[in-house]
Design a protein around this motif. Structure first.
Motif, mmCIF file in Angstrom:
data_model
loop_
_atom_site.group_PDB
_atom_site.id
_atom_site.type_symbol
_atom_site.label_atom_id
_atom_site.label_comp_id
_atom_site.label_asym_id
_atom_site.label_seq_id
_atom_site.Cartn_x
_atom_site.Cartn_y
_atom_site.Cartn_z
ATOM 1 N N LYS A 1 77.136 108.974 35.301
ATOM 2 C CA LYS A 1 77.216 108.902 33.842
ATOM 3 C C LYS A 1 78.644 108.950 33.311
ATOM 4 C CE LYS A 1 76.327 113.877 33.540
ATOM 5 N NZ LYS A 1 75.381 114.925 33.077
ATOM 6 N N TRP A 2 79.592 109.397 34.139
ATOM 7 C CA TRP A 2 80.990 109.477 33.691
ATOM 8 C C TRP A 2 81.789 108.209 34.018
ATOM 9 C CZ3 TRP A 2 78.829 113.041 37.131
ATOM 10 C CH2 TRP A 2 79.067 112.782 38.489
ATOM 11 N N GLU A 3 81.136 107.208 34.570
ATOM 12 C CA GLU A 3 81.815 105.954 34.856
ATOM 13 C C GLU A 3 81.741 105.002 33.670
ATOM 14 O OE1 GLU A 3 80.822 105.999 39.664
ATOM 15 O OE2 GLU A 3 80.163 104.324 38.426
ATOM 16 N N THR B 1 75.045 97.136 31.035
ATOM 17 C CA THR B 1 74.230 98.262 30.572
ATOM 18 C C THR B 1 74.397 99.490 31.449
ATOM 19 O OG1 THR B 1 72.345 97.434 31.859
ATOM 20 C CG2 THR B 1 72.521 96.732 29.541
ATOM 21 N N ALA B 2 74.980 99.302 32.645
ATOM 22 C CA ALA B 2 75.191 100.426 33.568
ATOM 23 C C ALA B 2 76.367 100.097 34.484
ATOM 24 C CB ALA B 2 73.930 100.684 34.390
ATOM 25 N N PRO B 3 77.073 101.123 34.972
ATOM 26 C CA PRO B 3 78.207 100.892 35.877
ATOM 27 C C PRO B 3 77.732 100.690 37.309
ATOM 28 C CG PRO B 3 77.976 103.233 35.458
ATOM 29 C CD PRO B 3 76.903 102.559 34.649
ATOM 30 N N ALA B 4 76.997 99.619 37.546
ATOM 31 C CA ALA B 4 76.344 99.424 38.841
ATOM 32 C C ALA B 4 76.708 98.082 39.460
ATOM 33 C CB ALA B 4 74.825 99.515 38.655
ATOM 34 N N PHE B 5 76.733 98.077 40.796
ATOM 35 C CA PHE B 5 76.913 96.829 41.545
ATOM 36 C C PHE B 5 75.599 96.048 41.561
ATOM 37 C CE2 PHE B 5 80.536 99.145 43.350
ATOM 38 C CZ PHE B 5 81.486 98.146 43.430
ATOM 39 N N PRO B 6 75.687 94.708 41.657
ATOM 40 C CA PRO B 6 76.899 93.887 41.589
ATOM 41 C C PRO B 6 77.363 93.717 40.144
ATOM 42 C CG PRO B 6 74.988 92.480 41.820
ATOM 43 C CD PRO B 6 74.471 93.894 41.891
ATOM 44 N N HIS B 7 78.691 93.587 39.970
ATOM 45 C CA HIS B 7 79.256 93.335 38.646
ATOM 46 C C HIS B 7 79.337 91.816 38.457
ATOM 47 C CE1 HIS B 7 80.223 97.556 38.064
ATOM 48 N NE2 HIS B 7 80.731 97.573 39.280
#
Length: 545
Positions: free
Chosen positions: A238-240, A247-253
């Motif tokens: 949550k701190w990324e 919508t989320a700091p998730a791979f793949p970008h």
């Protein structure tokens, strides 16, 4: 008489021939063909070992296995910011002397705000934007690159490269042949009229390859299966931070879509480092570096590690993946240097301009003290000062952990400046997260322990710094609750890697404490040239003796 003259002429001619033979037989000072300074932006010392088991033989591991590592290298000034670190590495000095006290600052005499490499006289080269209106003129001291130029009567070639203007300009120094940085608006490396009036043909050819667009044509996925990134926290902490549209700091970008809307997004991916090192190869060939009759110098800043770190924080999969990919890029670059210049014929050092704090959210998750300062600090301070002195907004700036004041109003109204600073210190020390506050002009009487007190003094330039300094508690920093930042005295910000490899470097390591300011004097000693004119560091003799 004619015989005597003939004999004298023969003697003179013979003497001249002997002198010529003696001169031609003299051995020149032994130096490497090329010196390469690699500064990895925001690289904490522990990254050398946190991912060590996943590094390949030719990158960071090669440097540690062949070179000499100074394991306890520290910044000895405040603040620990990008422009300050690069300037300190290459001048061997401190901000109090070399004058680069932050990425930007407010002139305490005129009140004018300055960016560190801003130059209103110069124009951009290679772009129609203003990103090239830059120069090293705000840097007050010479660099080791300048001193190499002087030592070889300006026959050496010096080039600086980075995605960031300040990280190419300041290391390359005042007398550089060129400094190049990336303009996001046209996805090209550009420069300034300070160096040249037109881009070299090799630069134009490199830009024409349109590598940024190619690199951003695919999503950013992890180099290895994501479940093997055991040195990092969960992918969606949550701190990324996130890219715009995510919508989320998730791979793949989804870099193709992200890059289409934001050309600067390349910087916040490992591809930024790949692009930088590819451009470095082009510069070596374009300037024929390492093939000169004297030593050349190339300064490289790998900046994407900083952009990724700021967005995601040190414990993210994104940061781990960025270092694993940088390791591969470095291995490729070193193999290139072996072939192009010759193994053992070039000297390289690798360090960082600063480190980074753990994300505040990460620290709190594990019940370790951390926090962000009160965003209304200046409002509260000015209310206190107005109530006491009757003037509004006496505290003008809060930059680089320094408070600057409205000196014109203080002078015009004949206010007690010392009293204003004293009340400011008293107010700040009561705020959550502030460990120390001090009037720097009266630093000797402040109850601040060493080495912090010396670091404050080393970073204080009265013309470019506010006169009251703030030292946060450990784990606290001015920034966002997403990702992280840097700037303070703590080891996470100031403990840096420093590894030398190549020409005349001993293999080994030392835990002796050395300073970032020792790097330039060490290079000067190895090359047998003068130290930069503001240098306060000393050579690290263990590297080469």
């Amino acid at each position: 008489m004619r015989k005597i003259c003939h004999s004298l002429s023969a003697l003179v001619l013979t003497g001249a021939m002997l002198q010529t033979v003696v001169v031609s037989a003299q051995k020149p000072v032994e130096r490497p063909k090329l010196v390469i300074g690699i500064v990895v932006d925001q690289m904490r010392w522990d990254y050398l070992y946190r991912y060590y088991d996943r590094y390949e033989a030719g990158g960071f591991r090669r440097m540690l296995s062949e070179g000499f590592s100074c394991e306890n290298t520290f910044i000895t000034h405040l603040p620990s910011f990008t422009a300050v670190g690069h300037s300190t590495i290459y001048t061997g000095s401190v901000p109090a002397i070399h004058g680069i006290t932050g990425n930007d600052w407010t002139d305490q005499v005129s009140g004018r705000h300055w960016y560190c490499t801003e130059d209103t006289v110069e124009q951009s080269v290679g772009t129609t934007s203003d990103v090239g209106r830059m120069s090293p003129r705000n840097l007050l001291a010479s660099t080791i690159t300048d001193e190499l130029k002087i030592a070889t009567n300006f026959r050496s070639k010096v080039v600086g490269i980075s995605l960031k203007d300040r990280a190419s300009i300041l290391p390359a120094g005042h007398a550089a042949d060129g400094a190049f940085w990336l303009d996001d608006s046209n996805a090209s490396f550009v420069t300034s009229t300070y160096y040249m009036r037109d881009l070299p043909e090799w630069t134009k050819a490199f830009n024409a390859r349109q590598l940024p667009a190619q690199m951003m044509s695919k999503p950013w996925e992890t180099l290895y299966p994501i479940n093997t990134y055991i040195q990092s926290t969960a992918d969606t902490a949550k701190w990324e931070g996130t890219f715009s549209g995510e919508t989320a700091p998730a791979f793949p970008h989804n870099m193709p879509a992200i890059y289409q809307k934001d050309k600067g997004s390349l910087r916040t991916t490992p591809s930024g480092n790949t692009l930088t090192l590819e451009f470095a190869k082009a510069a070596i060939e374009g300037y024929n570096l390492g093939s000169n009759t004297v030593t050349d110098f190339l300064t490289i800043n790998c900046a994407s590690t900083d952009y990724v770190g700021h967005k995601y924080g040190p414990n993210s999969i994104e940061v781990e993946d960025t270092y694993l990919r940088l390791d591969k890029d470095l291995a490729t670059f070193f193999r290139y240097l072996d072939q192009r210049v010759g193994k053992g014929k070039y000297l390289v050092f690798l360090s960082a301009d600063h480190g980074a704090a753990n994300s505040v959210g990460f620290m709190k998750e594990y019940k370790i003290p951390a926090g962000l300062p009160d965003s209304k600090m200046m409002t509260g301070l000015n209310a206190v000062l107005k109530d006491r002195f009757g003037a509004d907004k006496l505290a003008l700036t809060s930059e680089n952990y320094h408070i600057g004041f409205d000196l014109k109003t203080i002078s015009a109204q004949k206010l007690d400046y010392d009293a204003i600073k004293k009340i400011t210190v008293q107010y700040l020390q009561k705020l959550p997260g502030v460990q120390f506050a001090a009037d720097v002009d009266n630093l000797g009487n402040s109850p601040i322990p060493e080495p912090i007190k010396t670091m404050i003094a080393n970073g204080y330039n009265s013309k470019r710094c506010g006169s009251v300094v703030i030292i946060p508690e450990p784990g606290w920093y001015s920034g966002s609750d997403k990702g992280t930042t840097h700037g303070n005295w703590n080891p996470y910000d100031t403990h840096l890697p420093l590894v030398f490899m190549g020409w005349h470097v001993k293999h080994g390591a030392s835990n002796d404490v050395v300073s970032m300011a020792d790097i330039a004097p060490t290079i000067a000693a190895m090359l047998h040239i003068q130290m930069p004119n503001g240098a306060v560091g000393k050579p690290v003799q263990a590297v080469y003796k």
